[in-house]
Design an enzyme around this catalytic site. Structure first.
Site, mmCIF file in Angstrom:
data_model
loop_
_atom_site.group_PDB
_atom_site.id
_atom_site.type_symbol
_atom_site.label_atom_id
_atom_site.label_comp_id
_atom_site.label_asym_id
_atom_site.label_seq_id
_atom_site.Cartn_x
_atom_site.Cartn_y
_atom_site.Cartn_z
ATOM 1 N N SER A 288 0.835 -1.200 0.000
ATOM 2 C CA SER A 288 0.000 0.000 0.000
ATOM 3 C C SER A 288 0.874 1.256 0.000
ATOM 4 C CB SER A 288 -0.969 -0.036 1.191
ATOM 5 O OG SER A 288 -1.976 0.928 1.041
ATOM 6 N N ASP B 278 -10.396 -4.974 -4.288
ATOM 7 C CA ASP B 278 -9.816 -3.918 -3.455
ATOM 8 C C ASP B 278 -10.677 -2.652 -3.504
ATOM 9 O OD1 ASP B 278 -8.135 -2.105 -2.119
ATOM 10 O OD2 ASP B 278 -6.323 -2.959 -2.992
ATOM 11 N N HIS C 16 -8.089 -5.245 -0.276
ATOM 12 C CA HIS C 16 -6.804 -4.578 -0.077
ATOM 13 C C HIS C 16 -5.833 -5.489 0.686
ATOM 14 C CE1 HIS C 16 -4.375 -1.008 -0.271
ATOM 15 N NE2 HIS C 16 -4.223 -0.938 1.045
#
Length: 268
Positions: free
Chosen positions: A96, A220, A248
């Site tokens: 991320s 996601d 995610h």
């Protein structure tokens, strides 16, 4: 103590498991810390990997200064860790926001010490929508995260956590994972969210020149899958690995598949 000085009064905390193995440096995402990789560190050393994880400044057990939350400074911190540990021919794994910082590192330091890159649910090439880039989150959503951080951070983290996983995780796991976010400085959480909102890594991504694997959850809700497809376009010599049943948090949604695919990539 496992701390590395990176700036005046700023030290980075790190774990180093299986120091004789092939080095892999992990960079965590927003707003958690290095402990998010527990379920990878349980396995990878069995296959001969040296697993190093660092808490970004402002997070986990690292120093929590008032300044220094741009991608440039965070990438500089990564360089200090790589240099202090003498890492060479290492793999870099970023999740991320950690993937965004890894991307900035690769461009800013010309991939110093790194021979391959894994980008997991990465906020690359941009986290938010903008001119000529309709693929990320609306800026207003990130502004709301920043606002909520300053008025009720525990609720912000809890609400954000409900979007993290596509699979059904236990209440105990969710409480543990959300708790990682509360170990950070609230100010660091807000300031890095500003970096997530405003930084543009399109030029950086084009400068990556090592084999790169892009791991992306099809479901996601935080970094939508079309963003990963754009990342694949920008990063030369990259392979896109979709996770059909993941959000995610694909590192846990499809834990066995993810660990298998990551181990395969790192072993190549």
């Amino acid at each position: 103590m496992p701390y590395i000085p990176v700036d005046k009064g700023v030290q980075i905390f790190f774990d180093d498991i299986n120091p004789s193995g092939r080095p892999v440096l992990f960079i965590h995402g927003w707003p958690v810390n290095r402990k998010m990789f527990e379920y990878q560190f349980n396995q990878l050393p069995k296959y001969g990997f040296r697993c190093i994880s660092m808490d970004l400044r402002g997070f986990g057990q690292s120093s929590k200064p008032w300044e220094g939350y741009s991608y440039n400074t965070l990438a500089d911190d990564v360089h200090c860790v790589i240099d202090a540990l003498g890492l060479d021919n290492a793999a870099l794994v970023g999740f991320s926001m950690g993937g965004a910082i890894a991307t900035r590192y690769m461009a800013r330091y010309e991939g110093y010490g790194i021979s391959k890159l894994a980008l997991i649910s990465a906020a690359v090439p941009k986290f938010t929508q903008g001119p000529n880039y309709p693929y990320g989150l609306p800026v207003s959503e990130v502004n709301n995260l920043i606002h909520q951080t300053y008025i009720d951070r525990p609720k912000m983290i809890s609400d954000f956590g409900t979007k993290f996983f596509a699979s059904s995780v236990s209440g105990e796991f969710r409480s543990w994972f959300n708790g990682l976010g509360l170990e950070a400085s609230g100010h660091a959480v807000a300031r890095t969210a500003i970096s997530l909102r405003d930084e543009d890594l399109r030029r950086d991504a084009q400068q990556i020149c090592v084999p790169t694997a892009i791991f992306a959850g099809v479901q996601d809700q935080i970094v939508p899958f079309p963003n990963a497809e754009q990342m694949h376009r920008y990063v030369a010599d990259s392979v896109l690995i979709p996770f059909k049943y993941s959000g995610h948090g694909l590192f846990y949604d499809e834990l066995e598949k993810f660990n298998h695919c990551l181990t395969q990539f790192l072993s190549m």
